[in-house]
Write a protein that holds these residues in place. Sequence first.
Motif, mmCIF file in Angstrom:
data_model
loop_
_atom_site.group_PDB
_atom_site.id
_atom_site.type_symbol
_atom_site.label_atom_id
_atom_site.label_comp_id
_atom_site.label_asym_id
_atom_site.label_seq_id
_atom_site.Cartn_x
_atom_site.Cartn_y
_atom_site.Cartn_z
ATOM 1 N N GLY A 1 0.648 -1.205 0.089
ATOM 2 C CA GLY A 1 0.140 0.136 0.057
ATOM 3 C C GLY A 1 0.897 1.216 0.039
ATOM 4 O O GLY A 1 0.668 2.402 -0.795
ATOM 5 N N GLU A 2 1.788 1.454 0.897
ATOM 6 C CA GLU A 2 2.466 2.530 0.962
ATOM 7 C C GLU A 2 3.523 2.720 -0.234
ATOM 8 O O GLU A 2 3.907 3.763 -0.504
ATOM 9 C CB GLU A 2 3.323 2.580 2.430
ATOM 10 C CG GLU A 2 2.346 2.757 3.551
ATOM 11 C CD GLU A 2 3.203 2.950 4.978
ATOM 12 O OE1 GLU A 2 3.836 4.299 5.176
ATOM 13 O OE2 GLU A 2 3.219 1.887 5.655
ATOM 14 N N ASP B 1 1.489 4.034 -3.091
ATOM 15 C CA ASP B 1 1.222 5.289 -2.893
ATOM 16 C C ASP B 1 2.439 6.433 -3.192
ATOM 17 O O ASP B 1 2.150 7.372 -3.633
ATOM 18 C CB ASP B 1 0.872 5.341 -1.215
ATOM 19 C CG ASP B 1 0.447 6.936 -0.907
ATOM 20 O OD1 ASP B 1 -0.188 7.473 -1.884
ATOM 21 O OD2 ASP B 1 0.814 7.474 0.126
ATOM 22 N N ASP C 1 2.510 6.418 -6.887
ATOM 23 C CA ASP C 1 1.511 7.225 -7.461
ATOM 24 C C ASP C 1 1.877 8.822 -7.275
ATOM 25 O O ASP C 1 1.706 9.600 -8.181
ATOM 26 C CB ASP C 1 0.362 6.897 -6.776
ATOM 27 C CG ASP C 1 -0.945 7.549 -7.620
ATOM 28 O OD1 ASP C 1 -1.260 7.376 -8.748
ATOM 29 O OD2 ASP C 1 -1.807 7.876 -7.002
ATOM 30 N N THR C 2 2.448 9.089 -5.939
ATOM 31 C CA THR C 2 2.718 10.404 -5.835
ATOM 32 C C THR C 2 3.911 11.027 -6.629
ATOM 33 O O THR C 2 3.917 12.295 -7.154
ATOM 34 C CB THR C 2 3.456 10.695 -4.394
ATOM 35 O OG1 THR C 2 2.377 10.181 -3.583
ATOM 36 C CG2 THR C 2 3.793 12.003 -3.986
ATOM 37 N N VAL D 1 -4.921 1.688 -1.670
ATOM 38 C CA VAL D 1 -3.571 2.135 -1.260
ATOM 39 C C VAL D 1 -4.005 3.007 -0.038
ATOM 40 O O VAL D 1 -4.857 3.980 -0.106
ATOM 41 C CB VAL D 1 -3.144 2.902 -2.652
ATOM 42 C CG1 VAL D 1 -1.936 3.778 -2.180
ATOM 43 C CG2 VAL D 1 -2.698 2.147 -3.525
ATOM 44 N N GLU E 1 -2.971 6.273 2.340
ATOM 45 C CA GLU E 1 -2.145 7.477 2.284
ATOM 46 C C GLU E 1 -2.343 8.394 3.741
ATOM 47 O O GLU E 1 -3.674 7.925 4.459
ATOM 48 C CB GLU E 1 -2.418 8.346 1.209
ATOM 49 C CG GLU E 1 -3.824 8.591 1.129
ATOM 50 C CD GLU E 1 -4.283 9.685 -0.431
ATOM 51 O OE1 GLU E 1 -3.253 10.225 -0.946
ATOM 52 O OE2 GLU E 1 -5.335 9.757 -0.455
ATOM 53 N N GLY F 1 -7.797 6.584 2.524
ATOM 54 C CA GLY F 1 -7.412 5.370 1.485
ATOM 55 C C GLY F 1 -8.128 5.771 0.319
ATOM 56 O O GLY F 1 -9.057 6.450 0.119
ATOM 57 N N ARG F 2 -7.437 5.032 -0.748
ATOM 58 C CA ARG F 2 -8.093 5.224 -1.992
ATOM 59 C C ARG F 2 -7.896 3.901 -2.771
ATOM 60 O O ARG F 2 -6.905 3.001 -2.335
ATOM 61 C CB ARG F 2 -7.505 6.485 -2.664
ATOM 62 C CG ARG F 2 -5.993 6.302 -3.149
ATOM 63 C CD ARG F 2 -5.631 7.662 -3.632
ATOM 64 N NE ARG F 2 -4.466 7.564 -4.442
ATOM 65 C CZ ARG F 2 -3.101 7.588 -3.454
ATOM 66 N NH1 ARG F 2 -3.037 7.259 -2.440
ATOM 67 N NH2 ARG F 2 -2.034 7.437 -4.326
ATOM 68 N N LEU G 1 -6.542 2.209 -6.131
ATOM 69 C CA LEU G 1 -5.655 2.417 -7.637
ATOM 70 C C LEU G 1 -5.900 1.596 -8.507
ATOM 71 O O LEU G 1 -5.822 0.313 -8.015
ATOM 72 C CB LEU G 1 -4.241 2.683 -7.003
ATOM 73 C CG LEU G 1 -2.900 3.016 -7.958
ATOM 74 C CD1 LEU G 1 -3.260 4.276 -8.747
ATOM 75 C CD2 LEU G 1 -1.578 2.852 -7.606
#
Length: 266
Positions: A137-138, A141, A144-145, A249, A251, A255-256, A258
């Motif tokens: 997950g992290e 994230d 994605d960032t 994911v 953050e 959460g969201r 992806l």
Amino acid sequence: MTDTLTGRLLVSEALVVPSGLSADGTTIEPAEVRRVPGFVESAFSPLVKAAVDSCLAPVTGGAALGDEGARTGLVLATLFGDTATADLGSRLLASGRVANPLLFYQSVPTTILGVVARDYGITGPTTCVALRGDLRGEALDLVDTLLDDGMDQVLLLGVGLAAEARPARAGARLADDGGPRAAAAAADAAVAFLVRRAGSWPQAAEAAVLPDADEHVPAFGSLAGLVQLYLAVRAERAAAAARAIAVDVGEALGGRRLHLLPEEPR
């Protein structure tokens, strides 16, 4: 989790397990891992290099990325890092012996990423993170960032060494202090993904939702979630029409979900 219409393209992926593994209903064939000049004792750096080479081979054929290298980010995620080098270096220190400078374990992750960057002409940002619990997950994230911040693509690496006595005790202590507990890894392993920004996204495309990491492949310890993603991508590639894979994911702001769409390397 809140579903997002933002998607990424998953261009290529690789999983390297030198010893091979058959556990949890999953069989991974043994993979050859070669020594990397300038690194000693530990399998950590050879694992990283082997995973990168395997992941990028369909994209570059072993050559440098060229112009794309300037807009490629590198992310390495791990739980404890190079525990073999840390253990050997600390034992030498405790015994009063002069330690080999190559055993300065904190330099290993960034140094091997420097080798990768040199070999493939990557000049984008390089990030090494140690994450508690499952890495998926992290790590995603962070990828994605970086893509949101202007990178065209990011090469994500997850690396873990089979837990020996001292790292296993450290992991148990972290869990006892309130952190998430990751199962001890049964084998040295590395997984790699090349993720790109998507110019357009088929919003109506069907997506396969990836379950929580602790439901499958726990033999990979903190890499379980990323290995699960690798296996799901390979299954989709083998299907007649690959679906997007939806991954939850986490953050800082919540959460969201992806979406990662398997795409053939170009």
